[in-house]
Design an enzyme around this catalytic site. Structure first.
Site, PDB file in Angstrom:
ATOM      1  N   GLU A   1      -2.836  -9.420   3.407  1.00  0.00           N
ATOM      2  CA  GLU A   1      -3.101  -9.894   4.768  1.00  0.00           C
ATOM      3  C   GLU A   1      -4.581  -9.879   5.132  1.00  0.00           C
ATOM      4  O   GLU A   1      -4.981 -10.417   6.163  1.00  0.00           O
ATOM      5  CB  GLU A   1      -2.337  -9.030   5.779  1.00  0.00           C
TER       6      GLU A   1
ATOM      7  N   CYS B   1       0.830  -1.208   0.000  1.00  0.00           N
ATOM      8  CA  CYS B   1       0.000   0.000   0.000  1.00  0.00           C
ATOM      9  C   CYS B   1       0.871   1.268   0.000  1.00  0.00           C
ATOM     10  O   CYS B   1       1.550   1.526  -0.973  1.00  0.00           O
ATOM     11  CB  CYS B   1      -0.971  -0.039   1.178  1.00  0.00           C
TER      12      CYS B   1
ATOM     13  N   HIS C   1      -3.853  -5.503  -0.365  1.00  0.00           N
ATOM     14  CA  HIS C   1      -3.578  -5.978   0.998  1.00  0.00           C
ATOM     15  C   HIS C   1      -3.659  -7.500   1.082  1.00  0.00           C
ATOM     16  O   HIS C   1      -4.741  -8.066   1.284  1.00  0.00           O
ATOM     17  CB  HIS C   1      -4.574  -5.353   1.981  1.00  0.00           C
TER      18      HIS C   1
END
Length: 379
Positions: free
Chosen positions: A357, A271, A355
């Site tokens: 995760e 990001c 992202h």
């Protein structure tokens, strides 16, 4: 008798929305964005990348799973407020500890329900993310002219460094791994590659994924120098997500990243970390019209042809046309073709805009953490 509105949203173009307030009372000024995710409102509100933003949720059933402290991405909500279609529903979740309204009230965040979120989202898409003033007053007293002036006077996110506001105050170790049934969160034990994670607004689950990939993680503040990082004798450096304008944060972060790149260490960014790695490599970033915010974004890996379903949250993007010759574009958004990943030729330096995760797919992109760990093991 029509119930009097207790919340008001004023856009900088003069458009006014009324609704029912919940959570904290008061007033806030921010950029307005929308998020299309069907789950994870708590993780969204506590994601430091949403600093300076009010989030419109396109999914109508917000509040239905309550609030669970284990699911916070950071200690307190960071998003300035939330806009929803329906009043928060009664929670039904065996892990729930409190309801959404109580949590927002205790944490000083404003909520507004009863809004035509489809109309609001359409306005954001067509006109760009507007500056807004959001107010919650149980008495229903709103000074529209004053709110309009505040919305128009707000400086916006361009040129704004927010990483300093959400970063950690001092360094700390992280050993908690990803949640799994039935034990929940467990602690990493044993040795592993030493990673220094630079906190520009890091989500806890990113740190958990690093630990689950076998990394020995030390988290350091956004303004940490290259000398301080290298003093930890790391095997790799991770650049976290975060809010604000990457060019503004890059004023102090880019010189540090460039010094780290000279040491031939593996580097992985997500990001904001992706955007600042690109800046350090010589590329440029630009503000997007309304950004990407959601958990259903298709991203293509140009090197394998694989399409991953990803989670995204960003209002700036790397201009792929400015990437230097030795930096490859590895991932692109299938929504608009914008850049979603880069890597340096023949070096273990890479980053992604999305992202990995955040459990989209649900594990389509987790391989990136394993790739980072493997690069450090090889070195």
């Amino acid at each position: 008798m029509t119930e009097r509105p207790t919340a008001c949203l004023v856009l900088a173009d003069g458009t006014v929305f009324y609704g029912k307030g919940f959570g904290a009372t008061g007033q806030t000024v921010a950029e307005l964005c929308f998020n299309t995710a069907m789950t994870g409102y708590q993780e969204i509100m506590t994601d430091p990348s949403y600093a300076g933003q009010v989030v419109t949720f396109t999914f109508p059933h917000i509040g239905n799973t309550g609030i669970t402290a284990e699911d916070d991405e950071t200690t307190d909500p960071v998003a300035a407020g939330m806009i929803v279609k329906c009043d928060p529903t009664e929670p039904s979740n065996w892990r729930m500890e409190q309801n959404l309204t109580t949590w927002l009230s205790a944490r000083g965040r404003i909520g507004m329900g009863g809004v035509d979120t489809r109309r609001l989202t359409r306005a954001i898409r067509q006109q760009g993310a507007p500056h807004v003033c959001l107010s919650h007053d149980p008495e229903g007293n709103f000074d529209i002219e004053a709110m309009l002036k505040e919305a128009r006077a707000w400086q916006g996110l361009e040129g704004l460094d927010l990483a300093r506001e959400v970063t950690c105050a001092q360094s700390y170790r992280w050993d908690e791994m990803r949640w799994s049934w039935p034990e929940g969160y467990s602690k990493r034990t044993g040795t592993g590659p030493k990673v220094v994670a630079i906190d520009y607004g890091a989500k806890r689950n990113i740190l958990r994924c690093l630990a689950s990939a076998g990394c020995d993680v030390t988290v350091m503040p956004a303004s940490t120098t290259a000398e301080e990082i290298l003093a930890q004798n790391p095997d790799g450096v991770f650049l976290s997500n975060g809010p604000g304008d990457p060019a503004a944060t890059g004023e102090y972060a880019v010189p540090m990243i460039r010094a780290i790149l000279e040491k031939e260490l593996p580097v992985f960014g997500i990001c904001l970390g992706h955007q600042m790695l690109a800046l350090a490599l010589g590329a440029k970033t630009v503000k997007m019209n309304h950004g990407h915010h959601g958990a259903n974004h298709p991203v293509k890996d140009l090197e394998t042809g694989k399409v991953e379903i990803t989670s995204m949250n960003h209002g700036f993007t790397v201009d792929s046309q400015t990437l230097p010759y030795d930096v490859l574009e590895t991932h692109v958004s299938l929504f608009d073709g914008s850049n979603c990943g880069i890597r340096v030729k023949d070096r273990p330096i890479f980053s992604v805009q999305h992202h990995p995760e955040a459990s989209p797919g649900p594990q389509d992109s987790y391989y990136l953490f394993e790739r980072f760990a493997a690069a450090m093991a090889t070195r």
